[in-house]
Design a protein around this motif. Sequence first.
Motif, mmCIF file in Angstrom:
data_model
loop_
_atom_site.group_PDB
_atom_site.id
_atom_site.type_symbol
_atom_site.label_atom_id
_atom_site.label_comp_id
_atom_site.label_asym_id
_atom_site.label_seq_id
_atom_site.Cartn_x
_atom_site.Cartn_y
_atom_site.Cartn_z
ATOM 1 N N ARG A 76 0.833 -1.208 0.000
ATOM 2 C CA ARG A 76 0.000 0.000 0.000
ATOM 3 C C ARG A 76 0.864 1.253 0.000
ATOM 4 O O ARG A 76 0.588 2.213 -0.714
ATOM 5 C CB ARG A 76 -0.938 -0.004 1.195
ATOM 6 C CG ARG A 76 -2.089 -0.962 1.021
ATOM 7 C CD ARG A 76 -3.059 -0.907 2.170
ATOM 8 N NE ARG A 76 -4.214 -1.753 1.894
ATOM 9 C CZ ARG A 76 -4.991 -2.248 2.824
ATOM 10 N NH1 ARG A 76 -4.783 -1.976 4.108
ATOM 11 N NH2 ARG A 76 -6.018 -2.999 2.493
ATOM 12 N N ALA A 77 1.918 1.263 0.801
ATOM 13 C CA ALA A 77 2.762 2.453 0.926
ATOM 14 C C ALA A 77 3.631 2.689 -0.304
ATOM 15 O O ALA A 77 3.785 3.828 -0.741
ATOM 16 C CB ALA A 77 3.643 2.333 2.175
ATOM 17 N N TYR A 78 4.214 1.609 -0.867
ATOM 18 C CA TYR A 78 5.232 1.781 -1.898
ATOM 19 C C TYR A 78 4.803 1.367 -3.303
ATOM 20 O O TYR A 78 5.568 1.558 -4.247
ATOM 21 C CB TYR A 78 6.506 1.042 -1.504
ATOM 22 C CG TYR A 78 7.141 1.642 -0.278
ATOM 23 C CD1 TYR A 78 7.813 2.860 -0.353
ATOM 24 C CD2 TYR A 78 7.035 1.025 0.960
ATOM 25 C CE1 TYR A 78 8.392 3.429 0.767
ATOM 26 C CE2 TYR A 78 7.608 1.589 2.087
ATOM 27 C CZ TYR A 78 8.287 2.784 1.991
ATOM 28 O OH TYR A 78 8.852 3.345 3.103
ATOM 29 N N VAL A 79 3.606 0.828 -3.448
ATOM 30 C CA VAL A 79 3.084 0.510 -4.775
ATOM 31 C C VAL A 79 1.823 1.328 -5.038
ATOM 32 O O VAL A 79 1.772 2.130 -5.960
ATOM 33 C CB VAL A 79 2.796 -1.003 -4.944
ATOM 34 C CG1 VAL A 79 2.188 -1.299 -6.308
ATOM 35 C CG2 VAL A 79 4.063 -1.817 -4.744
ATOM 36 N N GLU A 80 0.825 1.147 -4.188
ATOM 37 C CA GLU A 80 -0.466 1.782 -4.430
ATOM 38 C C GLU A 80 -0.454 3.290 -4.202
ATOM 39 O O GLU A 80 -1.307 3.985 -4.746
ATOM 40 C CB GLU A 80 -1.534 1.105 -3.573
ATOM 41 C CG GLU A 80 -1.741 -0.355 -3.966
ATOM 42 C CD GLU A 80 -2.665 -1.114 -3.029
ATOM 43 O OE1 GLU A 80 -3.248 -0.505 -2.102
ATOM 44 O OE2 GLU A 80 -2.799 -2.340 -3.236
ATOM 45 N N ASN A 81 0.489 3.805 -3.453
ATOM 46 C CA ASN A 81 0.590 5.251 -3.225
ATOM 47 C C ASN A 81 1.667 5.909 -4.076
ATOM 48 O O ASN A 81 2.074 7.041 -3.794
ATOM 49 C CB ASN A 81 0.845 5.556 -1.741
ATOM 50 C CG ASN A 81 -0.397 5.341 -0.915
ATOM 51 O OD1 ASN A 81 -1.511 5.563 -1.368
ATOM 52 N ND2 ASN A 81 -0.204 4.898 0.316
ATOM 53 N N ARG A 82 2.155 5.203 -5.083
ATOM 54 C CA ARG A 82 3.210 5.712 -5.957
ATOM 55 C C ARG A 82 2.766 5.555 -7.412
ATOM 56 O O ARG A 82 1.864 4.781 -7.705
ATOM 57 C CB ARG A 82 4.512 4.928 -5.735
ATOM 58 C CG ARG A 82 5.030 4.904 -4.308
ATOM 59 C CD ARG A 82 5.576 6.213 -3.837
ATOM 60 N NE ARG A 82 6.570 6.703 -4.779
ATOM 61 C CZ ARG A 82 6.914 7.976 -4.881
ATOM 62 N NH1 ARG A 82 6.356 8.886 -4.116
ATOM 63 N NH2 ARG A 82 7.832 8.340 -5.754
ATOM 64 N N PRO A 83 3.414 6.237 -8.348
ATOM 65 C CA PRO A 83 3.087 6.047 -9.764
ATOM 66 C C PRO A 83 3.335 4.596 -10.189
ATOM 67 O O PRO A 83 4.372 4.012 -9.841
ATOM 68 C CB PRO A 83 4.044 7.003 -10.482
ATOM 69 C CG PRO A 83 4.431 8.019 -9.455
ATOM 70 C CD PRO A 83 4.425 7.290 -8.147
ATOM 71 N N PRO A 84 2.426 4.006 -10.933
ATOM 72 C CA PRO A 84 2.561 2.589 -11.306
ATOM 73 C C PRO A 84 3.856 2.244 -12.035
ATOM 74 O O PRO A 84 4.411 1.164 -11.819
ATOM 75 C CB PRO A 84 1.352 2.333 -12.206
ATOM 76 C CG PRO A 84 0.364 3.368 -11.820
ATOM 77 C CD PRO A 84 1.152 4.565 -11.395
ATOM 78 N N LEU A 85 4.347 3.133 -12.870
ATOM 79 C CA LEU A 85 5.558 2.801 -13.622
ATOM 80 C C LEU A 85 6.785 2.617 -12.735
ATOM 81 O O LEU A 85 7.751 1.974 -13.146
ATOM 82 C CB LEU A 85 5.829 3.847 -14.704
ATOM 83 C CG LEU A 85 4.892 3.758 -15.914
ATOM 84 C CD1 LEU A 85 5.175 4.887 -16.896
ATOM 85 C CD2 LEU A 85 4.996 2.412 -16.608
ATOM 86 N N GLU A 86 6.762 3.142 -11.519
ATOM 87 C CA GLU A 86 7.867 2.878 -10.588
ATOM 88 C C GLU A 86 7.931 1.406 -10.202
ATOM 89 O O GLU A 86 9.001 0.873 -9.935
ATOM 90 C CB GLU A 86 7.703 3.700 -9.306
ATOM 91 C CG GLU A 86 8.043 5.154 -9.434
ATOM 92 C CD GLU A 86 7.955 5.889 -8.110
ATOM 93 O OE1 GLU A 86 7.788 5.241 -7.045
ATOM 94 O OE2 GLU A 86 8.042 7.118 -8.130
ATOM 95 N N SER A 87 6.778 0.763 -10.157
ATOM 96 C CA SER A 87 6.708 -0.628 -9.709
ATOM 97 C C SER A 87 6.880 -1.638 -10.834
ATOM 98 O O SER A 87 7.164 -2.807 -10.573
ATOM 99 C CB SER A 87 5.364 -0.884 -9.022
ATOM 100 O OG SER A 87 5.247 -0.081 -7.880
ATOM 101 N N LEU A 88 6.704 -1.197 -12.064
ATOM 102 C CA LEU A 88 6.745 -2.134 -13.188
ATOM 103 C C LEU A 88 8.041 -2.940 -13.265
ATOM 104 O O LEU A 88 7.984 -4.173 -13.362
ATOM 105 C CB LEU A 88 6.479 -1.392 -14.506
ATOM 106 C CG LEU A 88 6.492 -2.251 -15.764
ATOM 107 C CD1 LEU A 88 5.419 -3.342 -15.705
ATOM 108 C CD2 LEU A 88 6.311 -1.373 -16.988
ATOM 109 N N PRO A 89 9.225 -2.333 -13.208
ATOM 110 C CA PRO A 89 10.436 -3.164 -13.327
ATOM 111 C C PRO A 89 10.586 -4.171 -12.189
ATOM 112 O O PRO A 89 11.102 -5.275 -12.386
ATOM 113 C CB PRO A 89 11.587 -2.162 -13.331
ATOM 114 C CG PRO A 89 11.014 -0.830 -13.038
ATOM 115 C CD PRO A 89 9.528 -0.914 -13.139
ATOM 116 N N PHE A 90 10.101 -3.827 -11.002
ATOM 117 C CA PHE A 90 10.176 -4.764 -9.872
ATOM 118 C C PHE A 90 9.223 -5.934 -10.097
ATOM 119 O O PHE A 90 9.583 -7.084 -9.859
ATOM 120 C CB PHE A 90 9.864 -4.045 -8.563
ATOM 121 C CG PHE A 90 10.885 -3.000 -8.220
ATOM 122 C CD1 PHE A 90 12.106 -3.351 -7.672
ATOM 123 C CD2 PHE A 90 10.646 -1.664 -8.481
ATOM 124 C CE1 PHE A 90 13.066 -2.398 -7.381
ATOM 125 C CE2 PHE A 90 11.588 -0.696 -8.188
ATOM 126 C CZ PHE A 90 12.807 -1.059 -7.642
#
Length: 118
Positions: A76-90
Amino acid sequence: MSRDASISLDWADGSYDFSLKWGELALLQEATDTGPYVIFQRLHSGAWRIQDLSNIIRLGLIGGGMTPTDALAKTRAYVENRPPLESLPFAVAILSAGLLGAPDEPLGEQEAPSLTDQ
């Protein structure tokens, strides 16, 4: 990455272990109503859904040893509250390790034999 579907990544506020073994892949399939390889293809084609990212990362954290409650809070803190493209490579790295693994050591000879070593 390793052969056991695990990967360690510097993510969010630290370094974390992620793993999508059979059980986590089954939960991913249930949560997204689609198979893991279809999600893998979506990630690579750009047709992914935001739930793909959050579920891969959350379940990867759980498979890596984090409690479900802590994994949900981190997601919730580091995926859902951040821009989605930040999480894509992970998400790509975590799902790739789960589906493909990676050899711990490269195959074949690393160096050509030397004639002077004999």
